[in-house]
Motif scaffolding. Sequence first.
Motif, mmCIF file in Angstrom:
data_model
loop_
_atom_site.group_PDB
_atom_site.id
_atom_site.type_symbol
_atom_site.label_atom_id
_atom_site.label_comp_id
_atom_site.label_asym_id
_atom_site.label_seq_id
_atom_site.Cartn_x
_atom_site.Cartn_y
_atom_site.Cartn_z
ATOM 1 N N ILE A 293 0.838 -1.202 0.000
ATOM 2 C CA ILE A 293 0.000 0.000 0.000
ATOM 3 C C ILE A 293 0.874 1.254 0.000
ATOM 4 O O ILE A 293 0.647 2.181 -0.783
ATOM 5 N N ASP A 294 1.878 1.298 0.868
ATOM 6 C CA ASP A 294 2.783 2.453 0.938
ATOM 7 C C ASP A 294 3.508 2.682 -0.380
ATOM 8 O O ASP A 294 3.626 3.815 -0.846
ATOM 9 N N GLU A 295 4.005 1.610 -0.983
ATOM 10 C CA GLU A 295 4.736 1.728 -2.256
ATOM 11 C C GLU A 295 3.811 2.204 -3.377
ATOM 12 O O GLU A 295 4.225 2.962 -4.258
ATOM 13 N N MET A 296 2.563 1.751 -3.337
ATOM 14 C CA MET A 296 1.612 2.186 -4.358
ATOM 15 C C MET A 296 1.268 3.666 -4.182
ATOM 16 O O MET A 296 1.174 4.411 -5.159
ATOM 17 N N GLU A 297 1.113 4.109 -2.932
ATOM 18 C CA GLU A 297 0.875 5.538 -2.687
ATOM 19 C C GLU A 297 2.057 6.368 -3.177
ATOM 20 O O GLU A 297 1.860 7.414 -3.798
ATOM 21 N N ALA A 298 3.266 5.900 -2.927
ATOM 22 C CA ALA A 298 4.463 6.609 -3.382
ATOM 23 C C ALA A 298 4.513 6.692 -4.910
ATOM 24 O O ALA A 298 5.075 7.639 -5.462
ATOM 25 N N ALA A 299 3.902 5.719 -5.585
ATOM 26 C CA ALA A 299 3.879 5.699 -7.056
ATOM 27 C C ALA A 299 2.695 6.480 -7.631
ATOM 28 O O ALA A 299 2.526 6.536 -8.843
ATOM 29 N N GLY A 300 1.866 7.053 -6.757
ATOM 30 C CA GLY A 300 0.766 7.882 -7.239
ATOM 31 C C GLY A 300 -0.623 7.334 -7.028
ATOM 32 O O GLY A 300 -1.611 7.961 -7.438
ATOM 33 N N ALA A 301 -0.759 6.190 -6.386
ATOM 34 C CA ALA A 301 -2.088 5.632 -6.129
ATOM 35 C C ALA A 301 -2.783 6.405 -5.013
ATOM 36 O O ALA A 301 -2.130 6.913 -4.103
ATOM 37 N N ASP A 302 -4.076 6.475 -5.092
ATOM 38 C CA ASP A 302 -4.896 7.046 -4.040
ATOM 39 C C ASP A 302 -5.454 5.875 -3.242
ATOM 40 O O ASP A 302 -6.216 5.053 -3.783
ATOM 41 N N VAL A 303 -5.081 5.770 -1.984
ATOM 42 C CA VAL A 303 -5.473 4.618 -1.168
ATOM 43 C C VAL A 303 -6.995 4.486 -1.088
ATOM 44 O O VAL A 303 -7.525 3.384 -0.962
ATOM 45 N N ASP A 304 -7.708 5.600 -1.219
ATOM 46 C CA ASP A 304 -9.174 5.553 -1.181
ATOM 47 C C ASP A 304 -9.779 4.978 -2.453
ATOM 48 O O ASP A 304 -10.973 4.703 -2.507
#
Length: 167
Positions: A81-92
């Motif tokens: 999840i953290d790595e995806m957020e760092a790549a531009g994903a919106d956790v919501d």
Amino acid sequence: MKRLETEDTTVTRRKIGIAEYAVVTDETALVTSGLGSCLGIVLFDSRNTVSGLIHVMLPSVDQARDSNPAKFVDTGLPLLIDEMEAAGADVDRLQAWIVGGSEMLNFESSTESIGSRNIAMAEQLLDDHGIPLVDADIGGGHGRSIRFDPAAEAVTIRTADDSSRTI
């Protein structure tokens, strides 16, 4: 990464091994094999085209000698999840698919199998993070390989008996 030639297009594929993960920001297909009691957990943010796949082996890092966080559901899923957020994903906006968690060996035991504990931990963490589970192919007594295709927003599962289905 491997490039696969098809009739009209070239599809890029990224292979994830046991206790590994990958995050991509394009339409690269993510694949992993050897899912017995292990889980393949796919996360996807379709608006930002960020995909992630982790191949975890065990439910919890507690009492483990190994420090690789990608090996465990309780440390690997938050890492993904953290790595995806760092790549531009919106956790919501993340959606999830889980595959695996089979009972590969029959042992007479009073405790739950590793596969069922992996599933329970993944479902709990997804719920804790507010990430909806789109679909799952879990449990049973057979191994699986998976491929996540971001363009189709689908996980294709191939089982050890050579059957295939898409969720």
